[in-house]
Design an enzyme around this catalytic site. Structure first.
Site, PDB file in Angstrom:
ATOM      1  CG  HIS A 214      -2.164  -0.900   1.227  1.00 57.25           C
ATOM      2  ND1 HIS A 214      -3.306  -0.810   0.779  1.00 57.25           N
ATOM      3  CD2 HIS A 214      -1.947  -2.277   1.641  1.00 57.25           C
ATOM      4  CE1 HIS A 214      -4.163  -1.844   0.925  1.00 57.25           C
ATOM      5  NE2 HIS A 214      -3.376  -2.778   1.387  1.00 57.25           N
TER       6      HIS A 214
ATOM      7  CE  LYS B 231      -5.942  13.961   0.258  1.00 56.23           C
ATOM      8  NZ  LYS B 231      -6.089  12.677  -0.676  1.00 56.23           N
ATOM      9  NE  ARG B 232      -3.437  10.234  10.073  1.00 55.75           N
ATOM     10  CZ  ARG B 232      -3.090   9.383  10.617  1.00 55.75           C
ATOM     11  NH1 ARG B 232      -3.568   8.221  11.139  1.00 55.75           N
ATOM     12  NH2 ARG B 232      -1.745   9.681  11.525  1.00 55.75           N
TER      13      ARG B 232
ATOM     14  CE  LYS C  72      -2.292  10.709   3.151  1.00 62.80           C
ATOM     15  NZ  LYS C  72      -3.149   9.938   2.144  1.00 62.80           N
TER      16      LYS C  72
ATOM     17  CB  THR D  35      -9.889   5.192  -1.103  1.00 63.33           C
ATOM     18  OG1 THR D  35      -9.243   5.433   0.260  1.00 63.33           O
ATOM     19  CG2 THR D  35      -9.358   3.818  -1.673  1.00 63.33           C
TER      20      THR D  35
ATOM     21  CE  LYS E 199     -13.892   6.374   1.017  1.00 65.84           C
ATOM     22  NZ  LYS E 199     -13.096   6.470   1.973  1.00 65.84           N
TER      23      LYS E 199
HETATM   24  C1  26V Z   1       2.312   4.811   7.055  1.00 68.17           C
HETATM   25  C2  26V Z   1       3.593   5.338   7.567  1.00 68.17           C
HETATM   26  C3  26V Z   1       3.824   5.060   9.013  1.00 68.17           C
HETATM   27  C4  26V Z   1       5.383   5.599   9.368  1.00 68.17           C
HETATM   28  C5  26V Z   1       5.549   6.762   8.864  1.00 68.17           C
HETATM   29  C6  26V Z   1       5.159   7.212   7.567  1.00 68.17           C
HETATM   30  C7  26V Z   1       4.204   6.606   6.881  1.00 68.17           C
HETATM   31  C8  26V Z   1       3.487   6.861   5.768  1.00 68.17           C
HETATM   32  C9  26V Z   1       2.396   6.238   5.192  1.00 68.17           C
HETATM   33  C10 26V Z   1       2.004   5.127   5.807  1.00 68.17           C
HETATM   34  C11 26V Z   1       0.999   4.355   4.952  1.00 68.17           C
HETATM   35  C12 26V Z   1       0.884   2.988   5.185  1.00 68.17           C
HETATM   36  C13 26V Z   1       0.128   2.074   4.237  1.00 68.17           C
HETATM   37  C14 26V Z   1      -1.212   3.034   3.644  1.00 68.17           C
HETATM   38  O1  26V Z   1      -2.152   3.234   4.682  1.00 68.17           O
HETATM   39  N1  26V Z   1      -1.168   3.296   2.479  1.00 68.17           N
HETATM   40  C15 26V Z   1      -2.626   3.804   1.777  1.00 68.17           C
HETATM   41  O2  26V Z   1      -3.330   2.828   1.686  1.00 68.17           O
HETATM   42  C16 26V Z   1      -4.426   3.198   0.863  1.00 68.17           C
HETATM   43  C17 26V Z   1      -5.343   1.706   0.535  1.00 68.17           C
HETATM   44  O3  26V Z   1      -4.723   1.245  -0.412  1.00 68.17           O
HETATM   45  C18 26V Z   1      -4.084   3.860  -0.423  1.00 68.17           C
HETATM   46  O4  26V Z   1      -5.319   4.360  -0.934  1.00 68.17           O
HETATM   47  C19 26V Z   1      -3.371   4.949  -0.176  1.00 68.17           C
HETATM   48  O5  26V Z   1      -2.869   5.839  -1.410  1.00 68.17           O
HETATM   49  C20 26V Z   1      -2.030   4.574   0.725  1.00 68.17           C
HETATM   50  O6  26V Z   1      -1.562   5.837   1.314  1.00 68.17           O
END
Ligand code: 26V
Length: 797
Positions: free
Chosen positions: A336, A526-527, A532, A634, A638
């Protein structure tokens, strides 16, 4: 489900009386919600059991996810069961407002963002498609933190979602299992099952979440010695494991807890799967992959791979080679993100301490894999090092590598993302395991994100094309013929206005701000993360504000800029961006020169329920990540199905959105992935870009000249430095905010004119709705089912 008014009414009355000792007229909102929900639970019990029995016999898929961002269940369940209108009518007769009952439910916020919400959409689609699929995860006592703004700063509070209990889950004490971490540490995992109700079907799937409990509730010896703290120690330590979503992992202790969580739920789920397998098929485990496919949602559950090895070898007595063959045919892995800081790695020392046996198994997998690589690439030591599951220089275990090696399928979540995986991030792996790689573009469930959250637009759609779109979103294409019908377009605009009024009411309550519903609702929710680029959005607002101050009479198309975002508790820079947005909001919203023409609104504590109000009310969907960084997104989908054109970069699923809806119906800007590669090669100089871009230096200077106050924290200076100086871990402006600023401003300005042509605007919105069919999670799940899981629908009577 057939709606039986008398049964529901009697059930409601009885439950209120038994559980709360009250008559209907005395019930509080939550009590009525609880009693009604329990009544529904009783009504669906038979179908739930029948579904389980039906699925039990054949091949099944299991979704392993550390996160499920479910939101509220009540209305969604009633809608999917087809009894919503009946219940509304019944409540009206009883003089009860359904909206209040609905609002009494807490959001189940057991996820951080897109990945967790995707899991929630997926299991709903599985149920709707009658697919034999079960979700497994953790029943966190506290979900995603509640965000509060104090003096513009984010402050986190615990999310006590279970304070009054959860009528939608059933404790299954009989299915509890023991989880052994090491010789002298173990806990019990107790499952809670939640029904996942499909739309227009009697099938009811299951989400099984595990709760950690001590093996012994109380150490009576210690208690009798009056050592009360010691007597409860084991209980507390055990319960810590499922206490919170993503405990802070900055410290070693936090990291251990996180690893324990991952092992806890994957081990429990595998024990559950193996137990049921043995009941049906005995101990011929070579058959396990014929009946079982396990999807690993990112790397969080990847420890399941060595854990299944352990179960097969240590518990079931298989030989290593036989066990490995089975494991490799059982798991599939979804990636992801390509952000390296988000790809999980564990220090061998820590891992060994927490899970010594699992560590040994990983070492053996690693060694055998190195042997395989030596055979394959005898002359390429560098490649073998890059691909090492245990990096022997850093002593890190690379969970994504373990996942790819130990799975039969690997997928990205949007076409562009999968291409980047194959050609860049996972190139070595693609060369080795070409056949494993697949794309599965994400989707969202239209039952929650359109039918439930936008009944007004849903009504219009159904009037025009019938209601098949609810389970077949490609039907929306039939709307396209109405794009020239002014009457329909005007009705769309009226509906958008109703949704904006509703959101305005929420915003007033949430932030105290009055917004103009004739203004453009420009939304970024979004987060909060640097990639982003919420900062790009606020920079543009700062620039526009500067220009208004300079020329108060300039023509400004009224706009409401809406933000919603949580920053990770330890992510200082992200918190700085929140503070900056709040400071700009304060200045802009109260400036007589602006005179209400633009407003900046930061919705506090953004999560699923506010999202259901926000998406339908948006005019513009901000999807402005640095190209190549947003795996899919996602939220973009929406917005699209609710008729908001995308203002975005060619990143993630945005690429496919404009492919479907037409680039002329969206607002695309900025560098593409290739441009960034080029720019990096030729050398990027953000200072130069800043100096050459009109208005940009002024905006940057305002970060450090006291125009905006960061309360003495140094946050704004830190943002400034991140863009111009860089830091030990990254180059200056490594997300190319300054580079994309000018193009972003240009395209944003073009929106103003487009918006004033009301029918022209409605056409763009309508084309987006008509072409949103691809972005249903039903399509995504049908592809997983056919191309990865090899399962088929099994409808019960
Ligand atoms: C996690 C972390 C944790 C440590 C610090 C930085 C950081 C940055 C990003 C993440 C994301 C982890 C995986 C995630 O949530 N990905 C998201 O998954 C969605 C569903 O597939 C997708 O639509 C998003 O684009 C993607 O960011």
């Amino acid at each position: 489900m057939k709606f039986k008014k008398d049964i529901i009414k009697t059930g409601l009355e009885k439950k209120l009386l038994v559980k709360y000792g009250k008559k209907l007229s005395e019930g509080l909102d939550f009590e009525i919600y609880d009693a009604l929900s329990q009544t529904i639970m009783e009504e669906i019990g038979g179908s739930w059991k029948a579904t389980e029995d039906r699925y039990n016999k054949g091949r099944e898929a299991f979704y392993f996810s550390a996160e499920y961002l479910m939101g509220r269940a009540f209305s969604n369940n009633l809608i999917n069961l087809g009894v919503y209108d009946g219940v509304v009518e019944l409540l009206e007769e009883l003089n009860i407002d359904i909206n209040k009952i609905e609002s009494a439910e807490s959001d189940a916020g057991l996820g951080n963002g897109g990945l967790g919400r995707l899991a929630a959409c997926f299991i709903e689609s599985m149920a709707t498609l009658n697919l034999p699929g079960t979700g497994y995860g953790i029943r966190y006592r506290f979900g995603m933190f509640r965000q509060q703004f104090e003096d513009g700063f984010q402050v986190e509070y615990p999310d006590n979602w279970l304070k009054y209990g959860d009528p939608w889950s059933l404790r299954k004490d009989r299915d509890k299992v023991e989880i052994r971490f090491n010789k002298d540490e173990s806990v019990m995992a107790v499952p809670y099952d939640t029904p996942i109700i499909g739309y227009g079907t009697n099938n009811i799937n299951t989400l099984r979440l595990w709760q950690a409990e001590p093996v012994e509730e109380l150490d009576l010896g210690e208690f009798n010695e009056q050592n009360y703290v010691e007597a409860m120690r084991e209980k507390n330590e055990a319960e810590n494991i499922s206490r919170v979503l993503y405990p802070n992992d900055d410290t070693d202790e936090g990291k251990k807890l996180r690893l324990k969580q991952q092992y806890f739920f994957t081990s429990a789920s595998l024990q559950d799967i193996v137990r049921k397998f043995k009941l049906k098929h005995g101990t011929d485990f070579s058959l396990l992959p014929d009946f079982t496919s396990i999807q690993l949602n990112d790397t969080h559950p990847v420890v399941a791979i060595p854990e299944l090895m352990r179960i097969l070898i240590d518990v079931e007595g298989l030989l290593w080679g036989d066990a490995w063959k089975i494991v490799k045919k059982t798991f599939a892995y979804t990636n992801h993100t390509i952000l390296s800081e988000a790809l999980e790695k564990w220090y061998t020392e820590l891992f060994k301490q927490v899970l010594p046996r699992i560590y040994n198994i990983i070492v053996r997998i690693h060694v055998q894999f190195q042997e395989l690589l030596e055979e394959k690439y005898p002359a390429d030591l560098e490649r073998r090092k890059r691909m090492a599951i245990i990096d022997e220089d850093t002593n890190l275990i690379h969970m994504a590598w373990l996942a790819i090696h130990g799975s039969y399928a690997v997928n990205g979540v949007a076409a562009l993302h999968t291409e980047i995986l194959k050609n860049a991030e996972l190139k070595d792996w693609y060369e080795l395991y070409k056949g494993k790689f697949q794309n599965k573009t994400n989707g969202v469930t239209q039952r929650r994100w359109l039918l439930k959250s936008n009944p007004e637009l849903s009504g219009l759609i159904t009037e025009l094309i019938g209601d098949n779109w609810i389970t077949d979103l490609s039907e929306l294409k039939k709307l396209e013929t109405h794009v020239t019908d002014e009457n329909i377009l005007n009705r769309f605009l009226d509906i958008k206005n109703i949704k904006k009024e509703q959101l305005a009411g929420f915003i007033k309550g949430n932030t105290g701000i009055d917004v103009d519903t004739d203004s453009i609702f420009d939304v970024q929710v979004k987060r909060l993360h640097e990639y982003k680029r919420q900062i790009l959005n606020i920079f543009h607002i700062m620039d526009l504000y500067n220009r208004i101050k300079e020329y108060p009479d300039m023509k400004v198309t009224p706009k409401t800029y809406i933000f919603g975002a949580k920053a990770a508790a330890g992510y200082f820079r992200a918190k700085g961006i929140i503070k900056l947005i709040n400071e700009v909001a304060k200045a802009v919203n109260n400036d007589p020169d602006v005179d209400g023409r633009i407003k900046v609104v930061f919705v506090e504590n953004y999560n699923i329920s506010p999202a259901e109000l926000i998406f339908p009310a948006a005019d513009i969907s901000e999807q402005i990540s640095t190209a190549g960084k947003e795996a899919s997104g996602t939220g973009n989908m929406k917005f699209m199905m609710n008729g908001a054109p995308t203002l975005g970069t060619l990143d993630g699923a945005n690429v496919e959105i404009v492919e479907e809806a037409g680039i002329e119906n969206n607002f695309i800007f900025g560098m593409k992935v290739e441009d960034i590669v080029e720019l990096k090669k030729s050398g990027y100089n953000p200072t130069e870009v800043m100096n050459e871009t009109k208005g940009l230096k002024r905006v940057m200077d305002q970060l450090i000249d006291g125009t905006y106050d960061d309360g003495g924290t140094g946050m704004f200076k830190e943002l400034y430095d991140a863009l111009l100086v860089g830091a030990s871990w990254h180059a200056p402006d490594h997300y190319f905010v300054l580079q994309d600023f000018n193009d972003y401003r240009k395209v944003r300005e073009s929106i103003d004119d487009a918006f004033e042509d009301r029918l022209g605007w409605a056409k763009k919105a309508w084309m987006n709705i008509s072409n949103a069919g691809k972005f249903t999670s039903d399509r995504t799940i049908a592809q997983y089912a056919k191309e990865i899981w090899k399962i088929e629908g099994k409808k019960i009577k």
